[in-house]
Structures are given as structure tokens and as C-alpha cells.
Design a protein around this motif. Structure first.
Motif: not given
Ligand SMILES: Nc1ncnc2c1ncn2[C@@H]1O[C@H](COP(=O)(O)OP(=O)(O)OP(=O)(O)O)[C@@H](O)[C@H]1O
Ligand SMILES: [Mg+2]
Lengths: 337, 221
Positions: A11, A17, A19, A38-45, A165
Motif C-alpha cells: 500500500y 511493508r 500486505a 491472523a489480523s493484519g495477515a493480508g486476508k482482506s487485501t 469475515e
Molecule cells: N488502505 C490501506 N493502506 C495502507 N495499509 C493498509 C491498507 N489496507 C490494509 N493495510 C495494511 O495491510 C496489511 C494487511 O491488511 P488486511 O486488511 O488485508 O488484513 P486482514 O488480514 O484482513 O486483517 P483483519 O483480520 O484485521 O481484517 C495490514 O498491515 C494493514 O495495516
């Protein structure tokens, strides 16, 4: 249906870093594919790359034959009608009724009024909300809201359903109902489903295959049975332990025991057959149970036992168990199986 | 009773009330027509939004802040040449409307921008995920979702306009404010002052109540 080829995403505001980092995976048509992390692992990305809500920094994401990043605006809109999405917080329009929310994607697609009405009624019926068509989202329970989300996601007749989720904000009973609804869509409509979660229990109930994500990397991927019963990565092991609890009797844990330390894994019918006693009698081996569990993976029962085997012909016992379809892992070193 | 209200010319009061309502209605309509799109553009060009554009957003924001920082009385006076150019006079109801709009539209635009920021980002994202075009997202999701906030913003703006119309009386705009100043203040006719203030109060109260009722009607949160 979906494939990721060396996909990375950094990002702009991400402090450099990644994602997602070199993700490769593919999801077959008609499959329920889980992504756990886990939270922040990058699943939503990861899931947002599938419908082009994010664009990869490197690599290619292909969905239903299209390279998502190469699509123009209209191509992307068209893809998004073939890929439905539901969200943790439902993301319903508070200003529209239940019917209005379900009709929204149809109106966006320019469907004529009468057809919108018919299709909306049909979708509400499918998710069991016909009665509540005139209510506003604020007047619904979480489970009802997610049903609206599902009906809305199905409106344009997608081939793929993305679930970010989708049950994380729901209580266990409602989670069960929504998961049941989702697997029903998979079975009845042949929908390909990508399901993101941080709960292994959700994976166990509905997924065919699962990818384990850790800090942007896929650390393990495989059939749910394999990942569940024989997790290879520490992350996967941790997730399994979260739902199943520790198996018990792992080496280095608790009192020292004599004999060979083994873990038996029974699957399907073998779970309920009296194999262990028979083998023990035949080979003169004594066993003490150090830990164990019995559970279900979707429709398949499975059991795992940690034993210490003493006396008799241990090697023959292991061979007999293996012949009966029981997987034997030696926990104190030595050749497995 | 009549002795207390000895200076009151009810016909004059009636005319002044109508003038105030005309100023308010005209100015409010134009304020919404100009301020709503301005607020939407301010929002959409903001950081992280659909049409993010630092230059355009910075320029618009600066223009809005300049107009908002000029005291309305000053605006009334410096606007006179422009007003004459626009409506042919700087007097009466017509002459009051341009400065009222220039004073109120930036204020309203900022409130609209704030209301739009309150909209759940997830809903916007879901709309895109359903295949909406940007225009469809703005018209079909963003504005309807922000509607309670926008109505509340319009209420606050209309009430601010009521006091602006009173000030506009100073430069010959007519209306209740003009009456209060000319008779109530300059000629010490306290009864006129009291009656006009009471009428303005009723107007403000009515606007507030209508605004709240509409917000309740459109809000389904
Ligand atoms: N729009 C954005 N801009 C900058 N960094 C981002 C953005 N979206 C996500 N990140 C970062 O990318 C990484 C992965 O985020 P992501 O939302 O994919 O995690 P996740 O696995 O879905 O977490 P969660 O379980 O908390 O939803 C995290 O470190 C987050 O801070
Ligand atoms: Mg997430």
C-alpha cells in the motif's frame, strides 16, 4: 476460476511493508476455498484483489478468464456482476429498505423495474426474508442483515461469492445459519466461494481447501482435512489448536513416558471401528492414552489419539494400524509410517 | 395592550415579514443549489476519496475558508458592485440575495462535506463491489446515506440565514431586521423591536422544528 500468480501488494501508505508478498494460489470452479490468517495477515487485501477493489503491485490475478488489472472500467463492472461479495459489517445501505438493498445492484445494472421487482422477491425468498422486505437494516438482527447481504450479493447471478469475515460479527448460532446458507449456495448453485476468516472452526465446517496466510505470505495450502489433521506450519498448528485444544501427549509435554510415542489419526468409518483394541490383542502391545479428540470435518468424523506403546511387537502393531487405514505418526523420531 | 404596542404598523410588519421570507427562501434555494455540489466536490476531491486531487481540493477549501472568514456585514458592503452587476440593484429583497448566498453557500458546503464524511466507507465500497459507476455511487449511495446529515446542515444554514437577513437590513434590504433597526433601534420604538424579534424567534423555531421532523423522516439508522 480464480488464480493468483506471484501477487504482491504494497500500500502507498503502508510504510513500505508488503500486505501481500508473492502469493500464488488457485481456486477451482465450484470449490469452497478458505483463507485463514491472523489480523493484519493480508486476508482482506487478498480478497479485494479478486474483484478489483485493490490492484496488485506485482503479479497477476485472473478471475473467470480475465486478468483483473487489465480490465477497463466497463470490464471491471462486468466482472463485479459475476463476483458477489459479503462483508463482516454487512455494509447495507441504511437509507434503503431490505428490498431496496437487494434491488440496488439490479438497478445499477439497468434492469427494468418489473424485472427488478420479480428478481428481488425471488432473492428474498431464497434467503428467507420475504416477510421483512419493507424493513430498514436498523430494524434487523445481525443474522438477518447478513442474509440481506447474501441476497444482494447474489442479485446479479454471480459465479463467485467472496466472503470477508462474513460471520465474524455474529453469535455462534447465527454463524451456523449463515454458514449453512453459504454452503447451500455452493451445493445448489455451484457457486465458487472464497471465504476469509480468522476462525478455524468456520474453515472446518464449510471449506474444501484452505490457505493459511501469515504476514502476507501463504505458509500452507491444501485440503482442509490435511491442514487440520497434519498441519505443517506453526501458524496452521496454532489455528488448529485454537479450535480443537491441544491434543495432549506431545513430546516434551508433561511426564516422561516409556515406550514409543505415536499419534494415530482415524478418518471416516475408521473413527468408530474398534481397531485399536484388536490390534493391541493381536500384537501383544500395551498402550496408554496420553491425549485425544474426536471431531467432524464437514461430514467426515475424525479422531486423533496420542499413545505410548510398550511391550509386544510395536512395529507389527504400527503396520497393522496403517493397513486398517489409520495414519500413524511417530512423535519420538524415527521413520513415520 | 394597544397602549403598549402604540408604534406598531401591522401592515408594515406584514410586508417586512414577507420580505424576510422571500429573502430566506430565495437565498436558501440558491445556497442549496450552489453549496450542495460544492460540498460534494470538496468531499470527493479530499484525501483518499474517489476523485482525490490535492490541488483542486486545496484551492476550493481555501476559497471556502476565505468567504467564511469575512464577517457578513463586510461581505454585504464589498459585494455591492457585484450585486448590482448581477441583479441590477443592491437594495431590497433582490439586492440582498447575492450576498446572502455568498455568505451561506460556503458554510453549507462545509457542513455537507462533514455529513458525507460520516457515511460508512464500507457502504461505498460495497456499492463499487456491486458494479456501480462513480456517478451511481454518489447519487445512489453516498447522498441518500448522508441525507439526514444534509437536512440537518440545511436547517442550521437556514437559521444562520435568518440572522444574515436581519443584518442585510443594515444596507437597505428590507425585512424584519430592517424594521427592527430603523424603528426599534434608531427611533427607540421598543415595541417594534420586541415584535420583530419575536417574529424572528418564531421563524427560527419553526425552521428548527421542520428540520428535525424531516431528519426524523429520512433517517432510518
Ligand atoms: N488502505 C490501506 N493502506 C495502507 N495499509 C493498509 C491498507 N489496507 C490494509 N493495510 C495494511 O495491510 C496489511 C494487511 O491488511 P488486511 O486488511 O488485508 O488484513 P486482514 O488480514 O484482513 O486483517 P483483519 O483480520 O484485521 O481484517 C495490514 O498491515 C494493514 O495495516
Ligand atoms: Mg480484514
Amino acid at each position: 476460476m480464480i488464480s493468483f500468480d506471484a501477487v504482491s501488494k504494497t500500500y502507498a501508505q503502508g510504510g513500505g511493508r508488503a500486505a501481500l508478498d508473492g502469493v500464488a494460489l488457485s481456486v477451482a470452479a465450484g470449490e469452497v476455498f478458505g483463507v485463514i490468517g491472523a489480523s493484519g495477515a493480508g486476508k482482506s487485501t487478498l480478497i479485494r484483489l479478486i474483484n478489483g477493489l485493490e490492484t496488485p503491485s506485482a503479479g497477476t490475478v485472473r478471475v473467470d478468464g480475465d486478468d483483473v488489472a487489465a480490465l477497463d472500467v466497463d470490464g471491471l463492472r462486468d466482472l463485479r456482476r459475476r463476483v458477489g461479495m459479503i462483508f463482516q459489517h454487512f455494509n447495507l445501505l441504511s437509507s434503503k429498505t431490505v428490498a431496496g438493498n437487494v434491488a440496488f445492484p439490479l438497478k445499477l445494472a439497468g434492469m427494468p423495474r418489473e424485472a427488478v421487482k420479480r428478481r428481488t422477491a425471488e432473492l428474498l425468498d431464497r434467503v428467507g426474508l420475504s416477510e421483512l422486505a419493507g424493513r430498514y437494516p436498523a430494524q434487523l438482527s445481525g443474522g438477518q442483515k447478513q442474509r440481506v447481504g447474501v441476497a444482494r450479493a447474489l442479485a446479479t447471478g454471480p459465479k463467485v461469492l467472496l466472503c470477508d469475515e462474513a460471520t465474524s460479527a455474529l453469535d455462534p448460532e447465527t454463524t451456523e445459519q449463515i454458514l449453512e446458507l453459504i454452503s447451500g449456495l455452493n451445493r445448489e448453485l455451484g457457486l465458487t466461494i472464497v471465504l476469509i476468516t480468522h476462525e478455524m472452526d468456520v474453515v472446518r465446517r464449510v471449506c474444501d481447501r484452505v490457505a493459511v496466510l501469515e504476514a502476507g505470505k501463504v505458509v500452507e495450502i491444501g485440503a482442509v482435512e490435511d491442514v487440520f489433521l497434519h498441519p505443517q506450519s506453526p501458524t496452521a498448528r496454532r489455528f488448529v489448536r485454537e479450535v480443537d485444544g491441544p491434543l495432549g501427549g506431545e513430546p516434551g509435554e508433561g511426564a516422561a513416558v516409556d515406550g514409543r510415542l505415536v499419534r494415530l489419526t482415524f478418518r471416516g468409518d475408521a473413527t468408530y471401528r474398534p481397531i485399536l483394541g484388536a490390534v493391541a490383542r493381536e500384537t501383544g502391545v500395551d498402550y496408554s492414552i496420553l491425549g485425544g479428540r474426536i471431531h467432524r470435518l464437514r461430514d467426515t468424523p475424525y479422531g486423533q489419539l496420542t499413545l505410548s506403546l510398550t511391550g509386544g511387537d510395536v512395529a507389527a502393531a504400527i503396520a497393522r494400524l496403517t493397513a486398517e487405514g489409520v495414519r500413524v505418526d511417530l512423535l519420538d523420531g524415527g521413520a513415520a509410517r | 395592550m394597544n397602549a403598549l404596542l402604540v408604534n406598531i404598523d401591522w401592515a408594515e410588519i406584514g410586508r417586512a415579514t414577507l420580505d424576510t421570507l422571500a429573502m430566506l427562501g430565495g437565498a436558501m434555494a440558491l445556497t442549496v443549489v450552489l453549496g450542495l455540489p460544492l460540498g460534494v466536490i470538496l468531499f470527493l476531491t479530499g484525501p483518499g476519496q474517489m476523485l482525490r486531487n490535492r490541488v483542486a481540493n486545496g484551492a476550493l477549501s481555501l476559497a471556502v475558508n476565505i468567504l467564511r472568514s469575512v464577517p457578513f456585514v463586510i461581505l454585504l458592503i464589498v459585494m455591492i458592485p457585484l450585486t448590482v452587476a448581477l441583479v441590477g440593484t443592491s437594495l431590497g429583497v433582490a439586492g440582498a440575495i447575492p450576498p446572502l448566498v455568498v455568505g451561506a453557500a460556503p458554510f453549507f458546503a462545509r457542513l455537507v462535506e462533514t455529513a458525507l464524511r460520516e457515511v460508512d466507507k464500507g457502504v461505498i465500497e460495497a456499492s463499487f463491489a456491486m458494479g456501480a459507476r462513480r456517478r451511481q455511487v454518489v447519487l445512489g449511495a453516498l447522498l441518500p446515506e448522508a441525507m439526514p446529515g444534509i437536512i440537518a446542515a440545511a436547517t442550521v444554514t437556514a437559521i444562520a440565514l435568518v440572522s444574515y437577513t436581519a443584518m442585510a437590513g443594515v444596507v437597505g434590504a428590507g425585512g424584519l431586521g430592517d424594521l427592527a433597526i430603523r424603528f426599534g433601534y434608531q427611533r427607540f420604538q421598543t415595541d417594534v423591536m420586541v415584535v420583530t424579534v419575536v417574529l424572528l424567534l418564531i421563524l427560527v423555531q419553526a425552521l428548527q422544528m421542520i428540520g428535525e421532523a424531516v431528519v426524523r423522516k429520512v433517517s432510518h439508522r
